[in-house]
Enzyme design. Structure first.
Site, PDB file in Angstrom:
ATOM      1  N   ARG A 122       0.842  -1.198   0.000  1.00 49.11           N
ATOM      2  CA  ARG A 122       0.000   0.000   0.000  1.00 49.11           C
ATOM      3  C   ARG A 122       0.874   1.243   0.000  1.00 49.11           C
ATOM      4  NH1 ARG A 122      -2.434  -0.578   6.146  1.00 49.11           N
ATOM      5  NH2 ARG A 122      -0.495  -1.218   7.099  1.00 49.11           N
ATOM      6  N   ASN A 160      -5.106   7.083   4.129  1.00 49.42           N
ATOM      7  CA  ASN A 160      -4.916   6.337   5.366  1.00 49.42           C
ATOM      8  C   ASN A 160      -3.476   6.520   5.798  1.00 49.42           C
ATOM      9  OD1 ASN A 160      -6.141   4.363   7.304  1.00 49.42           O
ATOM     10  ND2 ASN A 160      -4.317   3.203   6.731  1.00 49.42           N
ATOM     11  N   GLU A 161      -3.288   7.049   6.973  1.00 43.45           N
ATOM     12  CA  GLU A 161      -1.934   7.228   7.496  1.00 43.45           C
ATOM     13  C   GLU A 161      -0.989   7.740   6.400  1.00 43.45           C
ATOM     14  OE1 GLU A 161      -0.815   3.560   9.446  1.00 43.45           O
ATOM     15  OE2 GLU A 161      -1.923   4.140  11.226  1.00 43.45           O
ATOM     16  N   GLU A 320      -8.030   4.276  15.115  1.00 41.19           N
ATOM     17  CA  GLU A 320      -7.589   2.882  15.241  1.00 41.19           C
ATOM     18  C   GLU A 320      -6.859   2.699  16.554  1.00 41.19           C
ATOM     19  OE1 GLU A 320      -4.919   1.559  12.219  1.00 41.19           O
ATOM     20  OE2 GLU A 320      -6.047   2.487  10.594  1.00 41.19           O
ATOM     21  N   TRP A 328       2.778  -6.621  13.766  1.00 41.43           N
ATOM     22  CA  TRP A 328       3.884  -6.025  13.015  1.00 41.43           C
ATOM     23  C   TRP A 328       5.149  -5.804  13.820  1.00 41.43           C
ATOM     24  CZ3 TRP A 328       4.006  -1.559  15.761  1.00 41.43           C
ATOM     25  CH2 TRP A 328       2.787  -0.978  16.145  1.00 41.43           C
ATOM     26  N   ALA A 369      -3.440 -11.060   9.207  1.00 35.97           N
ATOM     27  CA  ALA A 369      -4.313 -12.113   9.738  1.00 35.97           C
ATOM     28  C   ALA A 369      -4.098 -12.322  11.235  1.00 35.97           C
ATOM     29  CB  ALA A 369      -4.092 -13.417   8.980  1.00 35.97           C
ATOM     30  N   PHE A 370      -2.894 -12.082  11.713  1.00 32.69           N
ATOM     31  CA  PHE A 370      -2.651 -12.302  13.144  1.00 32.69           C
ATOM     32  C   PHE A 370      -2.702 -11.012  13.962  1.00 32.69           C
ATOM     33  CE2 PHE A 370      -1.266 -16.310  11.362  1.00 32.69           C
ATOM     34  CZ  PHE A 370      -1.898 -17.193  12.229  1.00 32.69           C
TER      35      PHE A 370
HETATM   36  C1  GLA Z   1      -2.256   0.978  10.620  1.00 31.65           C
HETATM   37  C2  GLA Z   1      -3.135   0.950   9.396  1.00 31.65           C
HETATM   38  C3  GLA Z   1      -4.117  -0.165   9.408  1.00 31.65           C
HETATM   39  C4  GLA Z   1      -3.502  -1.425   9.939  1.00 31.65           C
HETATM   40  C5  GLA Z   1      -2.958  -1.158  11.301  1.00 31.65           C
HETATM   41  C6  GLA Z   1      -2.390  -2.376  11.959  1.00 31.65           C
HETATM   42  O1  GLA Z   1      -2.746   1.753  11.626  1.00 31.65           O
HETATM   43  O2  GLA Z   1      -3.820   2.147   9.203  1.00 31.65           O
HETATM   44  O3  GLA Z   1      -4.571  -0.360   8.092  1.00 31.65           O
HETATM   45  O4  GLA Z   1      -2.487  -1.826   9.074  1.00 31.65           O
HETATM   46  O5  GLA Z   1      -1.920  -0.230  11.184  1.00 31.65           O
HETATM   47  O6  GLA Z   1      -1.947  -2.093  13.256  1.00 31.65           O
END
Ligand code: GLA
Ligand code: GLA
Length: 710
Positions: A122, A160-161, A320, A328, A369-370
Site C-alpha cells: 500500500r 490512510n496514514e 484505530e 507487526w 491475519a494475526f
Molecule cells: C495501521 C493501518 C491499518 C492497519 C494497522 C495495523 O494503523 O492504518 O490499516 O495496518 O496499522 O496495526
C-alpha cells in the site's frame, strides 16, 4: 498562531446525531457476501455505531481503468445505515490497484539508492506524481458524486496514514517538486546557499536547477543536515498537499460532510508534522498502538496529550487502536483482561469522543491475519468479543450521562513538542546519536505523573502563553522568534525549563554561536545565566570511562535544596558550563569520582535564574524519570497540586468538563489496586472497581477504570 479549519464533528445515525462513536475499520470486501449479515447482527450486539469503510478498496471500486462499480459498496452502506451504523467513508486511495502500476509504473516511489519500489503493498505511490494524482482525484470525485447525498455517510476518511510507506521518495518528480518548493521558500538562490551553509564541501548551488535531493551519496557520505531538514519538511508538505487536493476535490462536490485523516501520533514515531496537518482537518483523528510493559498507560496518555492539543481542546477521534496484539512487531504481546476497556476509556479520559479499532473482523488471510480485531478468529464466543460488547455498553453509558462534547481540563504546565526538533535529533551529525526529543518529552510527561500532577503537550508553534510553566526537553532547534517568545513569556512571569540539548541550532540547522545554548543570538543563554562551551558525552561503553556521573552537593558553589537531586545520575549528555548570571542559583552540581574523571566535579548541573517577573531553569544533563520526578517535586510542582495528588501518583486522574457537568476519570497506572477516598460525584462507570463502605471511597483494581460525574 494556528489557522485551523472550523471544528466539525461527524454525526451518528441516532435521533439527535449525537453519541460517542464506537466501531472500527470494516473490510467486508475481504469476505463472502453472507458474512455481512452476521457482521451487522454482531455489530448491533456490540453497540457499534460507526465503521470506516473502503480504505483499501480502490480495486473493488475501479476494477479496471475507468470502470467504476459502486453496487457492492451501495449495498454495504445501505445495510449498515439501515442498522443505525454510520459510515466514515474513505477516499480509497491508500492502496492503488495493480492495473494502475502496470500502465503507469512511473508513479512508484524511488528509494534513496535510486531503486524503484515495487508494487504490491500500500501507499506505493509518489506524492508528487501528477499521473497518480490525476487517478486519485478522479476516484475522489466519483466517490463524492456518488455518495454526496447518502445520509449514512457522515464523514470522509481521507487516504490512510499519509506517509506510512511513501514518506521518503527520491524520484525525479520529487526532485522537480523539491526545486520548486525550495524556490518558493527561499526566493533567491543566495538565500538557499546561506540557509544550507553550502560553503561547506563545495556545495554552492548556482540556480534552483542545481538543487539536489539528499539521495545516497556513497560510503559514509554525510548528508548536509540543513538540506536533510528541508527535505523532511518538503516530504511532509507534499503529502499534506496531496491530502488537501483530495479533500478539495471531494469538498467541491460534497461540502457538508466533515473531513479527517488518521494521524500516527505515538511517542516512538514522528512521521509527519501534525501541528501543520491539524489545521487542515475538520476533526482530528489518530491511530494509536500500545506500548507493552510498565509505560503502557503513561505512553498512551502522553500521545493523547499531544492529540488533545492538536484538537485545540475539542474532542477528537481514536480512529484505530487494537483490542489485543498487533502483528507487526517482532514479538506481539496481547492485552491482559481489562486492558481493552481500560485503554479505550483512557483515550476517552484524555479527550476522545470516538473509540474505533483496527479492525472489525480479524482477517483470515493477508499480512494482518494475526492482528487482533473486534471479532476475533475465535468468533463471538470469545473473551475479546465479550470485552468489545462490554465496552460498547460503557461508552453508551458515558454518552447517556452527557460526556460527549466535554473538554479535557488543561494542566498548568506545557511540555513543548516540535516535530522539526525530533527530525533534527535524528541527524547523524550530532554529538550523540542517542538524542531523542520525543522520548525526552515522554520521560518528562511520566515524571510529572509520578510527581502527582499532569502536564499537557503543546506543539511549539502553538500558543502556550497561558501556561504557568513550559518545559523544553531536547528542543534542539529554536528559532530567534521562538526564543523571543520564551523570553517574553518568562519576562511576564512564566517559568521556562530548558533541557540539556535545547536551543543549540536554528531553523536552518545552523549552530547558534557564542556559547551553548545560544538560541536567539545568546538570548536563551542570558535567560538561563549560564554559558556552555562543550558537551560531555557518555554511553559509549568504552573501557575505563565512566558509564554515569552523579549529581550532588560538593564543590564551592552554595547549594539550595542540596539534598533534592543528591544521587541523581546522568548517563548520556552533560553540558560543560559556567555560571554567568549574577543571580543564578545552582540547584545541583556534578559530584564524585566519575565527575572528577571528566573534570566536571563541582560544575553546575541544574540552575535557576530569575528573568523579568519569571524564571528560567536549566537542566544541563539527561536524567531518568525517577530523577526528573524529584526535580519536579522539589522545584516545579505547585504545592496545591502536589498535596492533592500525593496519594494519587498511582492513578491517572483527568477531568472532562462542560458548562453543565464534570467527569472525573481515575485509572491505576501500575499493577497495584488503588484505594481512593473522598471522591465527589455519582459513579457512572465502575470497571474492575468496587465501591467502599464510606461515601466516595473506591477500590480500583489493575486495569480498572472509575468515572464519576459531578
Ligand atoms: C495501521 C493501518 C491499518 C492497519 C494497522 C495495523 O494503523 O492504518 O490499516 O495496518 O496499522 O496495526
Ligand atoms: C577527515 C577529513 C576532514 C574531516 C575530518 C573530521 O580527516 O579529511 O575533512 O572531515 O575527517 O574528523
Amino acid at each position: 498562531m494556528t489557522t485551523h479549519r472550523a471544528f466539525r464533528w461527524p454525526s451518528l445515525l441516532t435521533e439527535s446525531g449525537r453519541g460517542i462513536a464506537f466501531g472500527g475499520d470494516y473490510n467486508p470486501d475481504q469476505w463472502p457476501e453472507e458474512t455481512l449479515d452476521e457482521d451487522i447482527r454482531l455489530m448491533g450486539e456490540a453497540g457499534v455505531n460507526v465503521v470506516s469503510l473502503a480504505i483499501f478498496s480502490w480495486d473493488k471500486i475501479e476494477p479496471v481503468e475507468g470502470a467504476f462499480t459502486f453496487e457492492w459498496l451501495d449495498h454495504v452502506i445501505d445495510r449498515l445505515g439501515r442498522a443505525g451504523i454510520a459510515v466514515d467513508l474513505a477516499s480509497a486511495t491508500a492502496a492503488a490497484p495493480l492495473w494502475l502500476y502496470e500502465s503507469h509504473p512511473e508513479v512508484l516511489p524511488v528509494d534513496r539508492y535510486g531503486h524503484t519500489v515495487n508494487a504490491g503493498s500500500r501507499q506505493s505511490w509518489q506524492p508528487t506524481s501528477p499521473v497518480f494524482k490525476e487517478y486519485a482525484l478522479r476516484l475522489c470525485r466519483k466517490l463524492a458524486e456518488h455518495y454526496k447525498d447518502n445520509p449514512y455517510v457522515t464523514a470522509w476518511h481521507m487516504g490512510n496514514e499519509y506517509g506510512w510507506n511513501n514518506r521518503y521518495d527520491y524520484s525525479d518528480n520529487a526532485l522537480a517538486a523539491f526545486r520548486t518548493w525550495c524556490e518558493a521558500k527561499y526566493g533567491t538562490i543566495d538565500a538557499l546557499n546561506e540557509a544550507w551553509g553550502t560553503a561547506f564541501w563545495s556545495q554552492h548551488v548556482n540556480s534552483f536547477d542545481e538543487v539536489l535531493l539528499p539521495r545516497h551519496m556513497g560510503g559514509d557520505a554525510m548528508v548536509n543536515p540543513s538540506q536533510q531538514l528541508d527535505y523532511e519538511r518538503f516530504g511532509n508538505d507534499m503529502l499534506l498537499d496531496f491530502y488537501k487536493a483530495e479533500r478539495d476535490a471531494i469538498e467541491q462536490i460534497c461540502p457538508d460532510k466533515p473531513f479527517t485523516t488518521n494521524f500516527m501520533v505515538s511517542t516512538d514515531q514522528c512521521v509527519m508534522n501534525y501541528a501543520k496537518w491539524a489545521d487542515e482537518v475538520d476533526f482530528v483523528s489518530n491511530d494509536h498502538y500500545f506500548h507493552e510493559g510498565e509505560s503502557h498507560l503513561d505512553e498512551l496518555a502522553c500521545s493523547d496529550a499531544l492529540m488533545d492539543s492538536l484538537a485545540l481542546g475539542k474532542p477528537w477521534y481514536v480512529m484505530e487502536h487494537s483490542t489485543s496484539a498487533v502483528q507487526w512487531k517482532p514479538l506481539n504481546t496481547r492485552k491482559r483482561a481489562g486492558e481493552l476497556m481500560r485503554d479505550s476509556l483512557a483515550h476517552v479520559a484524555m479527550g476522545a469522543d470516538a473509540i474505533c479499532f483496527f479492525q472489525w473482523r480479524q482477517s483470515k488471510s493477508g499480512a494482518e491475519a494475526f492482528h487482533s480485531a473486534m471479532l476475533p478468529h475465535a468468533g463471538a464466543d470469545s473473551k475479546v468479543f465479550r470485552g468489545v460488547c462490554e465496552l460498547g455498553k460503557a461508552l453508551k453509558t458515558l454518552s447517556d450521562a452527557g460526556l460527549q462534547g466535554t473538554e479535557l481540563e488543561r494542566a498548568g504546565t506545557a511540555i513543548l513538542f516540535s516535530a522539526e526538533s525530533e527530525w533534527a535529533t535524528r541527524s547523524e551529525t550530532l554529538p550523540s546519536m542517542k538524542l531523542n526529543h520525543w522520548h525526552d518529552v515522554r520521560d518528562w510527561y511520566r515524571a510529572f505523573l509520578d510527581a502527582g500532577t499532569r502536564a499537557d503537550i503543546m506543539p511549539l508553534k502553538y500558543d502556550w502563553s497561558d501556561y504557568k510553566t513550559v518545559v523544553l526537553p531536547t528542543v534542539l532547534m529554536l528559532s530567534a522568534v521562538d526564543t523571543r517568545r520564551l523570553a517574553d513569556f518568562a519576562a511576564a512571569g512564566g517559568r521556562v525549563v530548558v533541557g540539556y540539548a535545547t536551543g543549540l541550532i536554528d531553523e536552518n540547522f545552523h549552530t547558534w554561536l557564542g556559547g551553548y545554548p545560544g538560541a536567539g543570538n545568546g538570548l536563551l543563554r542570558d535567560m538561563l545565566g549560564i554559558r556552555g562551551e562543550e558537551f560531555n558525552i557518555l554511553g559509549s561503553g568504552v573501557e575505563g570511562e565512566p558509564e554515569a556521573i552523579r549529581l550532588g552537593a560538593g564543590g564551592e558553589v552554595a547549594l539550595e535544596d542540596a539534598a533534592a537531586l543528591n544521587g541523581a545520575t546522568t548517563r548520556l549528555w552533560q553540558n560543560d558550563v559556567t555560571v554567568t548570571g549574577d543571580r543564578t542559583q545552582v540547584l545541583a552540581m556534578y559530584a564524585g569520582e566519575e565527575a572528577d574523571e571528566w573534570e566536571l566535579d563541582g560544575m553546575a548541573a541544574v540552575t535557576r535564574n530569575p528573568y523579568g517577573a519569571g524564571e528560567a531553569y536549566f537542566v544541563g544533563c539527561d536524567l531518568d524519570v525517577a530523577d526528573l520526578t524529584k526535580l519536579i517535586r522539589t522545584y516545579l510542582a505547585a504545592p496545591a497540586q502536589s498535596q492533592q495528588s500525593q496519594a494519587n501518583t498511582d492513578v491517572l486522574h483527568t477531568v472532562r468538563k462542560s458548562a453543565d457537568a464534570a467527569f472525573d476519570f481515575y485509572l491505576p497506572r501500575g499493577k497495584k489496586e488503588v484505594e481512593l477516598q473522598g471522591v465527589e460525584g455519582e459513579p457512572v462507570v465502575l470497571f474492575q472497581t468496587e465501591r467502599g463502605e464510606e461515601n466516595g471511597s473506591y477500590t480500583v483494581r489493575r486495569n480498572g477504570v472509575l468515572v464519576v460525574r459531578r
